[in-house]
Design an enzyme around this catalytic site. Structure first.
Site, PDB file in Angstrom:
ATOM      1  N   CYS A  97       0.859  -1.193   0.000  1.00 48.33           N
ATOM      2  CA  CYS A  97       0.000   0.000   0.000  1.00 48.33           C
ATOM      3  C   CYS A  97       0.890   1.236   0.000  1.00 48.33           C
ATOM      4  O   CYS A  97       2.075   1.151   0.356  1.00 48.33           O
ATOM      5  CB  CYS A  97      -0.952   0.005   1.198  1.00 48.33           C
ATOM      6  SG  CYS A  97      -0.102   0.148   2.773  1.00 48.33           S
ATOM      7  N   CYS A  99       3.225   2.073   2.948  1.00 49.87           N
ATOM      8  CA  CYS A  99       4.518   1.391   3.062  1.00 49.87           C
ATOM      9  C   CYS A  99       5.617   2.276   2.486  1.00 49.87           C
ATOM     10  O   CYS A  99       6.715   2.396   3.053  1.00 49.87           O
ATOM     11  CB  CYS A  99       4.482   0.054   2.327  1.00 49.87           C
ATOM     12  SG  CYS A  99       3.270  -1.117   2.954  1.00 49.87           S
ATOM     13  N   CYS A 107       8.717 -28.763 -16.239  1.00 48.46           N
ATOM     14  CA  CYS A 107       9.287 -28.035 -17.383  1.00 48.46           C
ATOM     15  C   CYS A 107       9.664 -26.616 -16.955  1.00 48.46           C
ATOM     16  O   CYS A 107      10.736 -26.107 -17.293  1.00 48.46           O
ATOM     17  CB  CYS A 107       8.282 -27.968 -18.535  1.00 48.46           C
ATOM     18  SG  CYS A 107       7.773 -29.565 -19.173  1.00 48.46           S
ATOM     19  N   ASP A 164     -22.641  -6.392   4.343  1.00 48.65           N
ATOM     20  CA  ASP A 164     -22.915  -5.024   4.773  1.00 48.65           C
ATOM     21  C   ASP A 164     -24.269  -4.633   4.183  1.00 48.65           C
ATOM     22  O   ASP A 164     -24.616  -5.075   3.082  1.00 48.65           O
ATOM     23  CB  ASP A 164     -21.818  -4.096   4.241  1.00 48.65           C
ATOM     24  CG  ASP A 164     -22.156  -2.635   4.479  1.00 48.65           C
ATOM     25  OD1 ASP A 164     -22.428  -2.274   5.629  1.00 48.65           O
ATOM     26  OD2 ASP A 164     -22.140  -1.865   3.497  1.00 48.65           O
TER      27      ASP A 164
END
Length: 812
Positions: free
Chosen positions: A57, A60, A132, A508
């Site tokens: 974010c 930071c 692979c 909500d």
């Protein structure tokens, strides 16, 4: 850097989740420009750029900046979350050397960006198994010019950081037995794949095998039959053998090593037919797996084809057709009925219905008029539109969706990580067992060397865990791609698995189950007509911007009731609004305001009490002497809510709950209308987290559904966070594990069904792979399983696992 520049940078770098996810290389966020600017500000300091990992974010970035600025010797710090880069100006090299260590103390990783180093994405063709990808990674990691490489089998992509030329990278990948091409965008990759012509060595190998097999039943000399079989081995086995060499060189036991060993071993003991059959079946299986995987990987690439490659731009009054890459922000597009919208933008002229299903998954077209936002790839259905472009082609919503989905497909789910750990142990153990079978029994006099060498070779083939390793990632890629095409972003296999195991879902209320804005549900006239009541109310409320006033105005406008001639408009905070109509003062506001003016309300008392208990807000309209009537306003349930909740229950979801700050009466009404099982009422925002944890304490895995704006704490606390309205809400893209791009719950039941089906298919794949291996192991020792049958069981199982997973692409 002055304050104006900082504000401009902040505005540019904090747009939305999509811009944060897609690295910005130009404009005001370009770190190179800032580095130059910093050097000019501090001529005695040296500026180095760093790549910073671990920032999730913008805060930071702020933390790192503040910490480093306090360090002696550092003149300037600019950390850019959007690009993951940091520019640091320091006095000397010693200060720069200490920066990575200091950043690590803050919980992040910083590495200097070397001059000339680039991080590129390549499309890798030919991978049909996770081993692979491991082989390519190990081989490229051994090169001195490569600093970091990550190969993702599920998406067929490779991210590599290096200082060499792209041609060198392609050649090194070619050495390992695969093809790589620079990823220049989803549309270009799709077109490149269509143009590519493949020379099939599988067909050539099959022809030699067929001729040799037919010759064995005729008078053809034995040595010629052997030559034909040998030709089949060489043509079909050259590429796997080459790949096996580099796999062994990099310390990897992949399927190419095992198959090449089996083919060479068969030739050494004179079983030329077996060796040729092994090579051809392996090549055929690999080809079929590659084609199937490409179809799976292309499921998300097809989204880019939804946006047209050209746009009609209005220039100097003329309509000019341009490639979308040449269209700039602010240009005006002309989109006619039936055409696809080429770029994200805002309607500046015209009105129409737009089919937004490719972006949001909505089943019905959405009306658009001046000021409305439109998205690239959606279809203009009837009216002609003039659209002002707001984003470049590479930054459109649909391009961002593809970027996020491809990132999600590269993240390993818990089941996939476990299978990878299991396979890492299983393969060397069975390889060691195969060598033991070849050597120990004949060494102790149990049978001939040829007999046990043959059984050991069959064990080598069975040692390849290909079907098991791809059982999970192919299913996850298919499910995430399917969801994205229907307007749902699932941010990784972890969240897909969690969605399939959810036992309770909390919603909500405001903006999720309900519209989130007031609507008039009733207008009751006490004196005069309803039309007269609404005309007076509209006259007063038209000059107010309060949400309730807007609802009253819209209600009157829908019914074609015009406003009267008013004057002396005023708004009383917390009470209502007033105006003078024909010289008489009229009021529209709360019942308490009329009580203050001693206006008689008893005749409507019972009705008012009933409406208030039902959760309605009342607007009383009248004069200083009498009440004209009452208008009831409340938040109403969304059109798709009840239907979606019912569909969720039909998926087998045990419990649904609603979280709201409203009183118990209102909560009970909304819960009954929506069809949820229980409700938590009178909650503060912080209390929603407590409610989610209460459900978790009952032993349930809980998903929380919100709009992503004020529900972030509850979304983070739940086992699974689901946000809706991602196409218009930046926060939803950041906070949730699953994002419903539409502003409704219509796609939620389908997402839960898809997740549960994905879990079921993953389990089917795992059990099928394990049982196939177990059966092969059991049948080898009695001599029932021949070498070519072992190859057929391995490649066949892998192909069936892929085809089973591809059913998720069509799940509705």
């Amino acid at each position: 850097m002055n304050q104006e520049q900082k504000e401009r940078e902040a505005a540019c770098c904090s747009n939305d989740r999509l811009s944060q996810e897609i690295p910005v290389q130009t404009g005001c966020c370009d770190t190179r420009d800032r580095s130059r600017e910093t050097t000019e500000s501090h001529p005695d300091s040296s500026v180095l750029e760093y790549r910073v990992d671990g920032m999730d974010c913008p805060s930071c970035a702020a933390t790192i900046e503040k910490s480093l600025k306090k360090t002696d010797g550092i003149q300037s710090v600019e950390v850019h979350y959007a690009t993951g880069k940091m520019a640091v100006g320091a006095d000397d090299a010693a200060v720069h050397d200490a920066i990575p260590k200091q950043v690590r103390k803050l919980g992040f990783e910083a590495a200097p960006l070397q001059e000339g180093k680039s991080r590129e994405t390549y499309n890798v063709q030919g991978m049909d198994c996770g081993t692979c990808a491991m082989t390519i990674e190990k081989h490229l990691s051994s090169l001195p010019d490569v600093q970091d490489v990550q190969v993702h089998f599920s998406t067929g992509k490779m991210q590599i950081e290096h200082v060499s030329h792209p041609d060198t990278i392609r050649k090194e990948v070619k050495k390992a037995g695969f093809d790589a091409s620079l990823d220049r965008g989803t549309r270009e990759h799709s077109q490149e794949e269509k143009k590519k012509i493949r020379i099939s060595t599988t067909t050539l190998s099959g022809i030699f095998l067929m001729l040799g097999f037919a010759g064995s039943f005729t008078a053809l000399p034995g040595f010629l039959v052997t030559v034909l079989y040998a030709a089949a081995v060489v043509t079909g086995g050259f590429k796997p053998a080459k790949a096996a060499f580099y796999a062994l060189k990099s310390g990897s036991l992949d399927m190419n090593v095992l198959m090449a060993s089996a083919a060479i071993g068969a030739a050494l003991i004179g079983e030329w037919f077996e060796g040729a059959m092994v090579v051809w079946l392996f090549a055929l299986g690999t080809t079929l797996q590659n084609r199937s995987m490409e179809r799976t990987r292309a499921s998300i690439r097809s989204l880019m084809d939804l946006a047209p490659p050209e746009a009609v731009v209005l220039e100097g009054g003329k309509q000019v057709r341009k490639a979308v890459e040449e269209v700039g922000i602010g240009d005006v597009l002309i989109v006619k009925p039936g055409e696809k919208i080429p770029l994200d933008g805002e309607v500046i002229n015209g009105s129409s219905s737009v089919n937004q299903a490719p972006i949001t998954g909505e089943s019905l077209p959405v009306d658009k008029q001046e000021g409305s936002t439109v998205y690239a790839g959606t279809v203009n259905e009837n009216g002609s539109l003039e659209i002002k472009v707001t984003t470049l082609a590479e930054d459109t919503t649909i391009a961002g969706i593809i970027h996020l989905v491809e990132e999600a497909q590269e993240k390993k789910a818990p089941t996939e990580a476990f299978i990878d750990r299991f396979a890492a142990v299983y393969t060397p153990v069975v390889f060691a067992l195969a060598v033991s079978v070849m050597v120990l029994p004949p060494l102790f006099g149990f049978g001939t060397w040829g007999e046990w060498l043959y059984k050991g070779l069959a064990l080598l083939v069975v040692a390849c865990p290909c079907a098991l390793v791809i059982s999970t990632p192919v299913a996850i890629v298919s499910a995430i791609g399917n969801a994205a095409k229907n307007g749902v972003l699932i941010k990784g296999g972890t969240f897909l698995e969690k969605a399939g195991r959810i036992e309770a879902m909390a919603f909500d209320k405001t903006g999720t189950l309900t519209e989130g804005k007031p609507n008039v549900i009733e207008a009751t006239a006490l004196h005069g007509s309803e039309e007269g009541l609404l005309a007076a109310a509209r006259t007063i409320e038209e000059h107010s911007t309060h949400p309730i006033a807007l609802a009253v105005t819209a209600y009157a406008e829908e019914r074609g009731i015009p406003a009267e001639n008013g004057s002396h408009f005023q708004t009383m905070a917390g009470k209502g609004a007033a105006a003078s109509i024909d010289g008489i003062d009229y009021f529209a506001g709360s019942p308490a305001w009329f009580q203050e003016m001693d206006v008689f309300l008893q005749e409507a008392g019972q009705r008012m009490q009933t409406l208030q208990e039902d959760g309605s807000t009342l607007v009383v309209v009248g004069t200083r002497s009498r009440v004209l009537g009452i208008i009831a306003v409340r938040d109403t349930i969304r059109a798709h809510t009840a239907q979606s909740i019912q569909a969720l229950k039909q998926t087998g979801l045990p419990e649904t709950a609603m979280l709201t700050g409203d009183n118990r009466g209102t909560a009970k009404r909304i819960a009954e209308e929506a069809g949820v099982d229980r409700s938590f009422d009178e909650l503060l925002p912080a209390d929603k987290v407590t409610a989610v944890r209460a459900l978790q304490q009952e032993g349930k895995r809980v998903a929380m559904v919100g709009d992503g704006i004020n529900d972030a704490p509850a979304l983070a606390s739940a086992d699974l966070g689901i946000a809706m309205g991602g196409a218009g809400t930046d926060t939803a893209m950041e906070t949730a594990d699953i994002v419903l791009m539409a502003d409704n719950l219509e796609q939620l039941p389908r997402t839960i069904r898809l997740s549960r089906k994905a879990l079921a298919i993953i389990k089917q794949n795992i059990w099928f792979s394990l049982l196939t291996k177990a059966a092969a192991l059991v049948l080898i020792f009695p001599g029932f399983l021949t070498l070519w049958m072992a190859v057929l069981s391995d490649t066949g199982a892998a192909l069936l696992v892929i085809l089973n997973s591809m059913r998720l692409l069509r799940t509705q």
